[in-house]
Write a protein that holds these residues in place. Structure first.
Motif, PDB file in Angstrom:
ATOM      1  N   VAL B 115       1.163  -0.884  -0.112  1.00 34.59           N
ATOM      2  CA  VAL B 115       0.316  -0.363   0.191  1.00 34.59           C
ATOM      3  C   VAL B 115       1.158   1.229   0.138  1.00 34.59           C
ATOM      4  O   VAL B 115       1.796   1.439   0.934  1.00 34.59           O
ATOM      5  CB  VAL B 115      -0.677   0.413   0.683  1.00 34.59           C
ATOM      6  N   ALA B 116       0.655   2.050  -0.835  1.00 32.02           N
ATOM      7  CA  ALA B 116       1.817   3.255  -0.962  1.00 32.02           C
ATOM      8  C   ALA B 116       0.423   4.309  -0.936  1.00 32.02           C
ATOM      9  O   ALA B 116      -0.301   4.687  -1.636  1.00 32.02           O
ATOM     10  CB  ALA B 116       2.339   3.057  -2.444  1.00 32.02           C
ATOM     11  N   ARG B 117       1.264   5.208  -0.572  1.00 25.46           N
ATOM     12  CA  ARG B 117       0.676   6.949  -0.537  1.00 25.46           C
ATOM     13  C   ARG B 117       1.436   7.773  -1.347  1.00 25.46           C
ATOM     14  O   ARG B 117       2.155   8.041  -1.485  1.00 25.46           O
ATOM     15  CB  ARG B 117       0.618   7.748   1.239  1.00 25.46           C
ATOM     16  N   GLY B 118       0.292   7.991  -2.121  1.00 27.57           N
ATOM     17  CA  GLY B 118       0.770   9.302  -2.891  1.00 27.57           C
ATOM     18  C   GLY B 118       0.069  10.759  -3.258  1.00 27.57           C
ATOM     19  O   GLY B 118      -1.125  10.481  -2.644  1.00 27.57           O
ATOM     20  N   GLN B 119       0.694  11.750  -3.347  1.00 29.55           N
ATOM     21  CA  GLN B 119      -0.235  12.479  -3.405  1.00 29.55           C
ATOM     22  C   GLN B 119       0.144  13.613  -4.744  1.00 29.55           C
ATOM     23  O   GLN B 119       1.250  13.736  -5.395  1.00 29.55           O
ATOM     24  CB  GLN B 119      -0.192  13.966  -2.322  1.00 29.55           C
ATOM     25  N   ASP B 120      -1.260  14.484  -5.328  1.00 31.58           N
ATOM     26  CA  ASP B 120      -0.324  16.107  -6.048  1.00 31.58           C
ATOM     27  C   ASP B 120      -1.803  16.860  -6.229  1.00 31.58           C
ATOM     28  O   ASP B 120      -2.542  16.176  -5.410  1.00 31.58           O
ATOM     29  CB  ASP B 120      -0.159  14.958  -7.606  1.00 31.58           C
ATOM     30  N   GLU B 128      -4.937  13.395  -1.509  1.00 31.98           N
ATOM     31  CA  GLU B 128      -3.464  12.617  -1.084  1.00 31.98           C
ATOM     32  C   GLU B 128      -4.262  11.127  -1.098  1.00 31.98           C
ATOM     33  O   GLU B 128      -5.613  10.640  -0.841  1.00 31.98           O
ATOM     34  CB  GLU B 128      -3.610  13.237   0.434  1.00 31.98           C
ATOM     35  N   LEU B 129      -3.762   9.435  -1.604  1.00 30.16           N
ATOM     36  CA  LEU B 129      -4.409   8.475  -1.972  1.00 30.16           C
ATOM     37  C   LEU B 129      -3.928   7.640  -1.183  1.00 30.16           C
ATOM     38  O   LEU B 129      -2.589   7.815  -1.631  1.00 30.16           O
ATOM     39  CB  LEU B 129      -5.040   8.268  -3.627  1.00 30.16           C
ATOM     40  N   LEU B 130      -4.148   6.372  -0.986  1.00 32.01           N
ATOM     41  CA  LEU B 130      -4.262   5.726  -0.365  1.00 32.01           C
ATOM     42  C   LEU B 130      -3.873   4.194  -1.866  1.00 32.01           C
ATOM     43  O   LEU B 130      -4.875   4.156  -2.246  1.00 32.01           O
ATOM     44  CB  LEU B 130      -3.891   4.308   0.618  1.00 32.01           C
ATOM     45  N   VAL B 131      -2.701   3.837  -2.352  1.00 32.03           N
ATOM     46  CA  VAL B 131      -3.323   2.358  -3.819  1.00 32.03           C
ATOM     47  C   VAL B 131      -2.497   1.399  -2.849  1.00 32.03           C
ATOM     48  O   VAL B 131      -1.271   1.295  -2.405  1.00 32.03           O
ATOM     49  CB  VAL B 131      -2.199   3.177  -4.821  1.00 32.03           C
ATOM     50  N   SER B 204      -6.939  13.801 -12.009  1.00 31.40           N
ATOM     51  CA  SER B 204      -5.529  13.827 -10.777  1.00 31.40           C
ATOM     52  C   SER B 204      -5.987  12.896 -10.322  1.00 31.40           C
ATOM     53  O   SER B 204      -3.823  12.132  -9.981  1.00 31.40           O
ATOM     54  CB  SER B 204      -6.205  15.277  -9.635  1.00 31.40           C
ATOM     55  N   VAL B 205      -6.390  11.822  -9.848  1.00 27.02           N
ATOM     56  CA  VAL B 205      -6.670  11.200  -9.486  1.00 27.02           C
ATOM     57  C   VAL B 205      -5.684   9.476 -10.226  1.00 27.02           C
ATOM     58  O   VAL B 205      -4.852   8.887  -9.896  1.00 27.02           O
ATOM     59  CB  VAL B 205      -7.869  10.120  -9.604  1.00 27.02           C
ATOM     60  N   CYS B 206      -5.862   9.372 -11.867  1.00 25.04           N
ATOM     61  CA  CYS B 206      -5.591   8.779 -12.264  1.00 25.04           C
ATOM     62  C   CYS B 206      -3.859   8.867 -12.452  1.00 25.04           C
ATOM     63  O   CYS B 206      -3.155   7.953 -12.265  1.00 25.04           O
ATOM     64  CB  CYS B 206      -6.274   9.139 -13.470  1.00 25.04           C
ATOM     65  N   LYS B 207      -3.779  10.274 -12.504  1.00 29.13           N
ATOM     66  CA  LYS B 207      -2.054  10.658 -12.802  1.00 29.13           C
ATOM     67  C   LYS B 207      -1.816  10.087 -10.753  1.00 29.13           C
ATOM     68  O   LYS B 207      -0.193   9.616 -11.200  1.00 29.13           O
ATOM     69  CB  LYS B 207      -2.004  12.210 -12.669  1.00 29.13           C
ATOM     70  N   ILE B 208      -1.854   9.809 -10.339  1.00 30.03           N
ATOM     71  CA  ILE B 208      -1.204   9.906  -8.545  1.00 30.03           C
ATOM     72  C   ILE B 208      -1.496   8.167  -8.937  1.00 30.03           C
ATOM     73  O   ILE B 208      -0.694   8.077  -8.457  1.00 30.03           O
ATOM     74  CB  ILE B 208      -2.461  10.620  -7.914  1.00 30.03           C
TER      75      ILE B 208
END
Lengths: 213, 231
Positions: B115-120, B128-131, B204-208
């Motif tokens: 699980v990774a945390r990413g943001q943009d 900010e998302l968790l993927v 934006s979500v897709c890019k993150i």
């Protein structure tokens, strides 16, 4: 002739009903519609708005003699934005689930016309005592408005109040009331009710005068 | 003295002074509250990890508690399970290696996924998302929106499960794209249907997701190559 500014007690009382921000001035309608699906988020919004309003009114009142007319809106916005950020961070630290639930509506307090109008109408013209009384009165008026809309919506839409189940769960509820259209229906109906009550009171007050005339 | 009064400084000194004082006040509030806010966010991440990797249905109605690295899942019926969540150094905001086991020090467990945390930047502010990714990083297991301030009733739809569902099970061998409508997204496993009226937020979500997946895939591949090369 100088305009007579209302005394602190008058400011306080005016803010609750005669100049109620929502039912009389139609200000602060965004949070009134957006966060009133239940009492808990509505009351959190009232607390955050009251904190910002009281702090902004006090600061504006204390520096009112230094304000330049063409820069005053900038000063109001700067002050309001600072206290909104403090309220937002405090909620995120101590009431994280509620902060997530309210989402962008806490930062949006910055553009709540109710606060900037109190800075303009009262705090930039009167001393801290009147500004504080005004802020507390208007906050109570805002509390009354949000509590009434949230009460109607939560009871009709969910059968509960403040999360406490009031009617049996098998009892049919109007889901529409906790959805966005329900906010417009509840606010419109209550607005009509308050206006009707206000007119009736005025009519009753003028009747004895007509009779004596 | 008239020139000073009419200069920019003479006009704006109060605003400059207030900006300095308020800036210092906000810095103090940030310093005081940010550890507590980070703690709240970490607790939320730990709560969401089981649903992201095991699927929402698997943890529905289960009690999820976390203590340190361990997340305990107690379903309404059936055996409880324990996930060990280890934070790894990463170029992403955070990367968690998640394994399933009995929770004891001796048990290394079976790798469940990452699980990774990413943001943009989104439309209004940072998203900010968790993927979640499978153990071999070949598929996305789900996404969760950790924070967003997108337009109410439009962009904030990214938090809804019907939008997030588009990402579940999507292969990671090609970057995701955004289809403006159902017809554009239909039949393409790498296309996510944009939210109506919120194309920027959807993009934006897709890019993150794309950036985060690329980072995790590269780092996991580098690590396994490093392990293979060891004598």
């Amino acid at each position: 002739m100088p305009v007579r500014e209302p005394a602190p007690l008058e400011r306080f009382l005016n803010g609750i009903l005669p100049e109620n921000p929502v039912y009389r001035q139609l200000l602060g309608l965004c949070p009134t519609l957006a966060v009133t699906a239940a009492m808990k988020p509505a009351m959190t919004m009232v607390a955050a708005t009251a904190f910002v309003l009281i702090c902004s009114n006090l600061i504006t009142s204390l520096i009112r003699h230094l304000l330049k007319p063409h820069l005053r809106i900038l000063v109001f916005t700067l002050t309001i934005a600072t206290f909104v950020t403090i309220a937002d961070r405090t909620l995120a630290a101590f009431a994280y689930p509620m902060s997530k639930l309210l989402g962008p509506y806490v930062p949006l307090i910055i553009v709540n016309c109710m606060i900037i109008s109190r800075c303009e109408v009262c705090a930039s013209k009167q001393g801290p005592k009147a500004a504080l009384a005004d802020a507390v009165g208007v906050s109570l008026g805002f509390l009354l408005a949000l509590a009434s809309v949230a009460t109607v919506r939560e009871i009709l839409g969910n059968g509960s109040w403040f999360g406490i189940q009031l009617v049996p769960e098998s009892f049919p509820t109007l889901i529409l009331m906790i959805l966005p259209p329900g906010a417009f229906l509840a606010l419109g109906s209550l607005l009509g009710l308050f206006t009707w009550l206000g007119r009736r009171r005025k009519q009753r007050a003028s009747e004895p005068e007509t009779e004596s005339a | 003295m008239n020139w000073l009064r009419n200069s920019y400084l003479g006009q704006a000194w109060l605003i400059l002074l207030m900006a300095g004082v308020f800036g210092a006040l906000l810095a103090a509030v940030h310093l005081k509250l940010s550890p507590r806010i980070e703690e709240n966010i970490r607790a939320e991440i730990m709560r969401e990890i089981p649903g992201l990797l095991l699927g929402g249905d698997a943890v529905e109605g289960a009690s999820i508690t976390s203590a340190g690295e361990l997340v305990r899942i107690e379903p309404a019926s059936g055996e409880p399970s324990v996930l060990r969540v280890i934070e790894r150094p990463s170029e992403a905001s955070a990367l968690y290696e998640v394994s399933e086991g009995d929770g004891t020090e001796e048990d290394q467990g079976r790798l469940v996924g990452w699980v990774a945390r990413g943001q943009d930047h989104g439309y209004a502010d940072v998203i900010e998302l968790l993927v979640g990714l499978t153990a071999d990083t070949s598929r996305i297991t789900g996404i969760y929106v950790l924070s967003q301030k997108e337009t109410p009733a439009l962009g904030d739809g990214i938090v809804r499960s019907d939008f997030r569902r588009h990402f579940v099970g999507v292969p990671t061998d090609s970057p995701l794209t955004v289809g403006r409508n159902a017809a554009e997204a239909a039949g393409n496993p790498y296309a996510v249907q944009a939210l109506t009226g919120a194309t920027v937020s959807s993009r934006s979500v897709c890019k993150i997701v794309n950036d985060t997946v690329a980072t995790v895939k590269r780092e996991v591949a580098e690590e396994s190559e490093g392990l293979d090369a060891r004598p």
